[in-house]
Write an enzyme that holds these catalytic residues in place. Structure first.
Site, PDB file in Angstrom:
ATOM      1  N   LYS A 121       1.509   7.565 -23.066  1.00 22.66           N
ATOM      2  CA  LYS A 121       1.854   8.470 -24.659  1.00 22.66           C
ATOM      3  C   LYS A 121       3.280   8.453 -24.521  1.00 22.66           C
ATOM      4  O   LYS A 121       3.984   7.183 -24.812  1.00 22.66           O
ATOM      5  CB  LYS A 121       1.767   9.711 -24.400  1.00 22.66           C
ATOM      6  CG  LYS A 121       0.224  10.792 -25.151  1.00 22.66           C
ATOM      7  CD  LYS A 121      -0.713  10.616 -23.798  1.00 22.66           C
ATOM      8  CE  LYS A 121      -1.905  11.240 -24.162  1.00 22.66           C
ATOM      9  NZ  LYS A 121      -2.704  11.542 -23.658  1.00 22.66           N
TER      10      LYS A 121
ATOM     11  N   PHE B 141     -16.826  16.152 -26.898  1.00 16.69           N
ATOM     12  CA  PHE B 141     -16.701  15.008 -28.137  1.00 16.69           C
ATOM     13  C   PHE B 141     -16.307  13.868 -27.502  1.00 16.69           C
ATOM     14  O   PHE B 141     -16.692  12.972 -28.535  1.00 16.69           O
ATOM     15  CB  PHE B 141     -15.086  15.849 -28.862  1.00 16.69           C
ATOM     16  CG  PHE B 141     -14.130  15.656 -27.061  1.00 16.69           C
ATOM     17  CD1 PHE B 141     -14.128  16.625 -26.461  1.00 16.69           C
ATOM     18  CD2 PHE B 141     -13.146  14.347 -27.051  1.00 16.69           C
ATOM     19  CE1 PHE B 141     -12.524  16.450 -25.426  1.00 16.69           C
ATOM     20  CE2 PHE B 141     -12.339  14.411 -26.483  1.00 16.69           C
ATOM     21  CZ  PHE B 141     -12.463  15.468 -25.369  1.00 16.69           C
TER      22      PHE B 141
ATOM     23  N   TYR C 290       0.426  -1.180  -0.281  1.00 15.07           N
ATOM     24  CA  TYR C 290      -0.142  -0.342   0.448  1.00 15.07           C
ATOM     25  C   TYR C 290       0.944   1.082  -0.164  1.00 15.07           C
ATOM     26  O   TYR C 290       0.993   2.489  -0.823  1.00 15.07           O
ATOM     27  CB  TYR C 290      -1.186   0.427   1.435  1.00 15.07           C
ATOM     28  CG  TYR C 290      -2.341   1.409   0.780  1.00 15.07           C
ATOM     29  CD1 TYR C 290      -2.865   0.843   0.573  1.00 15.07           C
ATOM     30  CD2 TYR C 290      -1.769   2.328   1.849  1.00 15.07           C
ATOM     31  CE1 TYR C 290      -4.255   2.237   0.778  1.00 15.07           C
ATOM     32  CE2 TYR C 290      -2.708   3.372   1.570  1.00 15.07           C
ATOM     33  CZ  TYR C 290      -3.476   2.894   1.141  1.00 15.07           C
ATOM     34  OH  TYR C 290      -4.383   4.046   0.771  1.00 15.07           O
TER      35      TYR C 290
ATOM     36  N   ARG D 183     -10.747  16.675 -34.014  1.00 15.08           N
ATOM     37  CA  ARG D 183     -10.095  17.717 -33.180  1.00 15.08           C
ATOM     38  C   ARG D 183     -10.716  18.934 -34.135  1.00 15.08           C
ATOM     39  O   ARG D 183      -9.378  19.537 -34.988  1.00 15.08           O
ATOM     40  CB  ARG D 183      -8.071  18.015 -33.530  1.00 15.08           C
ATOM     41  CG  ARG D 183      -7.957  16.419 -32.774  1.00 15.08           C
ATOM     42  CD  ARG D 183      -7.803  16.544 -31.472  1.00 15.08           C
ATOM     43  NE  ARG D 183      -9.534  16.156 -30.838  1.00 15.08           N
ATOM     44  CZ  ARG D 183      -9.221  15.447 -29.315  1.00 15.08           C
ATOM     45  NH1 ARG D 183      -8.443  15.490 -28.270  1.00 15.08           N
ATOM     46  NH2 ARG D 183     -10.202  15.151 -28.412  1.00 15.08           N
TER      47      ARG D 183
ATOM     48  N   ASP E  32       3.238  20.700 -20.215  1.00 13.80           N
ATOM     49  CA  ASP E  32       2.730  19.327 -20.263  1.00 13.80           C
ATOM     50  C   ASP E  32       3.530  18.484 -21.462  1.00 13.80           C
ATOM     51  O   ASP E  32       4.025  18.642 -22.033  1.00 13.80           O
ATOM     52  CB  ASP E  32       1.357  19.563 -21.337  1.00 13.80           C
ATOM     53  CG  ASP E  32       0.616  18.266 -21.445  1.00 13.80           C
ATOM     54  OD1 ASP E  32       0.814  17.054 -20.905  1.00 13.80           O
ATOM     55  OD2 ASP E  32      -0.278  18.513 -21.628  1.00 13.80           O
TER      56      ASP E  32
ATOM     57  N   PHE F 261      -5.532  22.739 -24.620  1.00  7.67           N
ATOM     58  CA  PHE F 261      -5.896  20.870 -24.965  1.00  7.67           C
ATOM     59  C   PHE F 261      -6.649  20.753 -23.906  1.00  7.67           C
ATOM     60  O   PHE F 261      -7.098  21.595 -22.577  1.00  7.67           O
ATOM     61  CB  PHE F 261      -4.364  20.062 -24.509  1.00  7.67           C
ATOM     62  CG  PHE F 261      -5.069  18.534 -24.281  1.00  7.67           C
ATOM     63  CD1 PHE F 261      -5.013  18.419 -25.014  1.00  7.67           C
ATOM     64  CD2 PHE F 261      -5.492  17.689 -23.966  1.00  7.67           C
ATOM     65  CE1 PHE F 261      -5.614  16.830 -25.902  1.00  7.67           C
ATOM     66  CE2 PHE F 261      -5.810  16.714 -23.804  1.00  7.67           C
ATOM     67  CZ  PHE F 261      -6.137  16.109 -24.891  1.00  7.67           C
ATOM     68  N   THR F 262      -8.118  19.987 -24.537  1.00 11.01           N
ATOM     69  CA  THR F 262      -9.104  19.857 -23.889  1.00 11.01           C
ATOM     70  C   THR F 262      -9.544  18.954 -22.533  1.00 11.01           C
ATOM     71  O   THR F 262      -9.292  20.281 -21.342  1.00 11.01           O
ATOM     72  CB  THR F 262      -9.419  18.669 -24.604  1.00 11.01           C
ATOM     73  OG1 THR F 262      -9.212  17.229 -24.526  1.00 11.01           O
ATOM     74  CG2 THR F 262     -10.174  18.694 -26.051  1.00 11.01           C
TER      75      THR F 262
HETATM   76  N1  F0G Z   1      -2.020  16.548 -22.611  1.00 17.40           N
HETATM   77  C1  F0G Z   1      -1.748  16.138 -23.867  1.00 17.40           C
HETATM   78  C2  F0G Z   1      -0.913  17.018 -24.636  1.00 17.40           C
HETATM   79  C3  F0G Z   1      -2.996  15.145 -24.247  1.00 17.40           C
HETATM   80  O1  F0G Z   1      -2.359  14.785 -24.931  1.00 17.40           O
HETATM   81  C4  F0G Z   1      -3.636  14.746 -22.861  1.00 17.40           C
HETATM   82  C5  F0G Z   1      -4.477  13.097 -23.873  1.00 17.40           C
HETATM   83  C6  F0G Z   1      -3.276  14.829 -21.510  1.00 17.40           C
HETATM   84  C7  F0G Z   1      -2.888  15.746 -21.328  1.00 17.40           C
HETATM   85  C8  F0G Z   1      -4.396  14.575 -20.702  1.00 17.40           C
HETATM   86  O2  F0G Z   1      -3.993  12.962 -20.366  1.00 17.40           O
HETATM   87  O3  F0G Z   1      -5.331  11.196 -21.063  1.00 17.40           O
HETATM   88  O4  F0G Z   1      -3.568  10.489 -19.481  1.00 17.40           O
HETATM   89  O5  F0G Z   1      -5.229  11.979 -18.939  1.00 17.40           O
HETATM   90  N2  F0G Z   1      -4.430  13.137 -25.130  1.00 17.40           N
HETATM   91  C9  F0G Z   1      -5.118  11.972 -25.475  1.00 17.40           C
HETATM   92  C10 F0G Z   1      -5.183  12.024 -27.284  1.00 17.40           C
HETATM   93  C11 F0G Z   1      -6.725  11.700 -24.965  1.00 17.40           C
HETATM   94  O6  F0G Z   1      -6.152  10.773 -27.420  1.00 17.40           O
HETATM   95  O7  F0G Z   1      -4.248  12.931 -27.314  1.00 17.40           O
HETATM   96  P1  F0G Z   1      -4.865  11.503 -20.127  1.00 17.40           P
END
Ligand code: F0G
Length: 463
Positions: free
Chosen positions: A262, A453, A76, A386, A219, A128-129
């Protein structure tokens, strides 16, 4: 004299285990697409042939990573895998403190909650979203300070991820540094097409921020790809290793949020890494509330081990050359057919310019959403919108945001597909392009509250 004038790169691995792919008929796909509300996110992956939805969590792990999974220490607290990950993050990214999180947005949540107060402004090199949503949920307003070229799919600027120093300085002058919790810099910039920031730009951003006492949070999700693109494109870096470039890039920032799904070749995982002991102390306390103990942050020990090992593989020059090389191969083949794509070719994906496919469709008819559906119908290849759907609605007016970029992303998972899969993809995209005049667009039939999306539904426009 040999007739060979150049030598190709090849993948620096061979395939040990395979996963079968199923081909489907057009009528099967038509039903699946309708059932999914013309949203590729809502397809069952069993109905997908080649899955280019995302490079997130879709990498193939190595034998060494799988071996590490067996060495998971599932205690843990104080798992040895945490300490291994911490050591590797220190070595390759250079930050002092590490907080693991279940994925990138877990780290974004913590950082946003700790540093952003209502009424603050967060400048960033394109949104970024998930990053922007966490900034907004914490009461902040995102301000785009990327260079104008990033919004132009045809611009050949080699570093379209760069921060526009004029825009940043303008914001600082307008609202004052006290209203800016930090500058949010992504490397590479996903929504601009996987475009890198240059080292020169980062150095300038650092010195501007130093003059105003501002912090920079990176990021780092695809920062290794960014380091490779610096090596290829920026003067003075050709002879330096990717690991070395990455270290310097990070040294210009105060910390990072990271989606390990990634660059780091794992299926799940992320972290917050930083140098400020006070922010670390707060994050360490908050992570327990939302993710788990500070030595696992929502991950199993084995996941942390896979990420620690994945990091070492990810910074090898021959790995990253092949990874970005595959993306370039796909892009260059599409360019041979004059397919409109975002250029220069970025690090993780090819972005099709849906406006170039469907100039006859208004943005309200969701051209990129339509294009992603058409590619799936043609071949079972899954891609991602996108454009206007991803951009969401303006917080204040409730109206659609109308981004200049209306794109479809063909994202290449790492170490998963072969060149033949990419050739099949090229044939499908060219077929869809050649039939572009028939297409009438979509209208939205359901819209969820957050990050629409992922779950919104559509139906074809008739007539
Ligand atoms: N920042 C970037 C530039 C990203 O591309 C993503 C995720 C995140 C943060 C968030 O990370 O998914 O681990 O919570 N991108 C994915 C994509 C979902 O398909 O581009 P996460």
């Amino acid at each position: 004299m040999s007739r060979i004038t150049r030598r190709s790169w090849a993948e620096p691995y061979k395939i040990k285990m395979v996963e079968p792919l199923l081909r489907t008929t057009r009528s099967h796909r038509a039903k699946a697409m309708a059932d999914a509300g013309y949203n590729t996110f809502l397809l069952h992956s069993d109905d997908v042939y080649i899955d280019l939805l995302t490079d997130s969590g879709t990498s193939a792990m190595s034998d060494n990573q799988w071996a590490g999974m067996m060495l998971g220490d599932e205690a843990y607290s104080g798992s040895r895998n945490f300490y291994h990950l911490e050591e590797n993050v220190r070595q390759y990214y250079g930050y002092k403190y590490l907080i693991p999180t279940h994925q990138g947005r877990g780290a974004e949540h913590l950082l946003s909650r700790i540093l952003i107060r209502p009424g603050m402004f967060v400048p960033g090199n394109m949104y970024f979203t998930t990053t922007r949503l966490h900034q907004e949920l914490a009461g902040g307003t995102f301000v785009d300070v990327i260079i104008d070229e990033a919004h132009d799919p045809a611009s050949l600027h080699p570093f379209k991820g760069n921060v526009d120093l004029g825009k940043l300085e303008d914001l600082i002058r307008r609202v004052g540094p006290d209203k800016i919790p930090y500058v949010s810099v992504a490397a590479t910039v996903n929504m601009a097409g996987g475009q890198p920031v240059s080292m020169e730009n980062m150095r300038e951003v650092r010195s501007l921020c130093d003059r105003h006492g501002l912090k920079i949070y990176l990021d780092a999700t695809r920062a290794i790809e960014n380091a490779w693109l610096i090596k290829c494109r920026e003067e003075g870096f050709a002879h330096r290793s990717v690991a070395d470039i990455l270290r310097e890039l990070c040294s210009l920032t105060d910390g990072c949020t990271m989606s390990g799904k990634k660059d780091l070749l794992v299926n799940i995982g992320g972290f917050l890494a930083l140098n400020d002991p006070a922010v670390f102390e707060e994050a360490r306390s908050l992570v327990v509330v939302y993710e788990g103990m500070h030595t696992y942050g929502g991950l199993a020990g084995r996941d942390m081990e896979a990420m620690a090992r994945g990091l070492v593989e990810a910074v090898q020059d021959d790995h990253i050359a092949a990874r970005v090389g595959q993306v370039e191969y796909l892009g260059n083949r599409l360019l041979e057919y004059d397919i409109p794509i975002v250029r220069p070719i970025g690090g993780h994906a090819i972005f099709l310019d849906a406006r170039g496919f469907y100039p006859h469709l208004e943005q309200d008819l969701f051209p990129a959403q339509t294009l992603a559906a058409e590619i799936y119908l043609d071949s079972g290849i899954r891609s991602m919108e996108r454009g206007i759907v991803s951009a969401g609605r303006d917080e204040k007016t409730g109206q659609h945001r109308y981004p200049r970029l209306e794109l479809v992303r063909l994202t290449i998972p790492r170490r998963v597909y072969t060149q033949a899969h990419l050739d099949v993809t090229v044939e499908s995209v060219v077929t869809v392009f050649d039939e572009r005049h028939k297409v009438k667009g979509l209208h939205m039939t359901f819209e969820p509250k957050y990050l629409r999306f992922f779950q919104s539904r559509f139906a074809p426009v008739s007539g």
